[in-house]
Write a protein that holds these residues in place. Sequence first.
Motif, PDB file in Angstrom:
ATOM      1  N   LEU A 140       0.845  -1.195   0.000  1.00  0.00           N
ATOM      2  CA  LEU A 140       0.000   0.000   0.000  1.00  0.00           C
ATOM      3  C   LEU A 140       0.880   1.244   0.000  1.00  0.00           C
ATOM      4  N   TYR A 142      -0.327   4.023   1.317  1.00  0.00           N
ATOM      5  CA  TYR A 142      -0.889   4.857   2.377  1.00  0.00           C
ATOM      6  C   TYR A 142      -0.971   4.014   3.648  1.00  0.00           C
ATOM      7  N   PRO A 144      -3.159   2.434   6.337  1.00  0.00           N
ATOM      8  CA  PRO A 144      -4.596   2.124   6.329  1.00  0.00           C
ATOM      9  C   PRO A 144      -5.294   2.364   7.662  1.00  0.00           C
TER      10      PRO A 144
END
Length: 147
Positions: A140, A142, A144
């Motif tokens: 990812l 970002y 989460p």
Amino acid sequence: MITYELMLLLRIMPKPELVSTLKRTAESIYNKGGIIRKIENLGTKDMPYKTSVHGVVYNKASYYLMEFNVPPSSLHDILDEYGRDIDIIRRRIYKKAEPEYQECTLHEELQPAPYRKNVQELITQARKLDKPKFQYNTGLDYYPFQK
């Protein structure tokens, strides 16, 4: 000697009177040991606001610009003399600024924007402000768990 600019606002009057007023102002500079470099007529215009001088209200004036050299000690005397002259509405003396030398950058400005030096500097400054992307080996970009 230092070069000065004299901005004169003269009341609207016939040409012979205007010439005699300009001669008077020039003679006062000569009498103080000055040299007139240039006299420029900027025309007759409306003033930005009404001005009351010597008991008369003016809203139009003849604008003149004089460049001259004079010893700095005599500036106060010149302004004082012009303040008593009934034909002069406003007068200001400024020290003339020397023109700054700027080298020609036309060959650089004709290049496409991404190749110009100043644009490249802006791009590097903008990249410094980019936030680093999150990496915890999750795949990812970002975090989460943060809203």
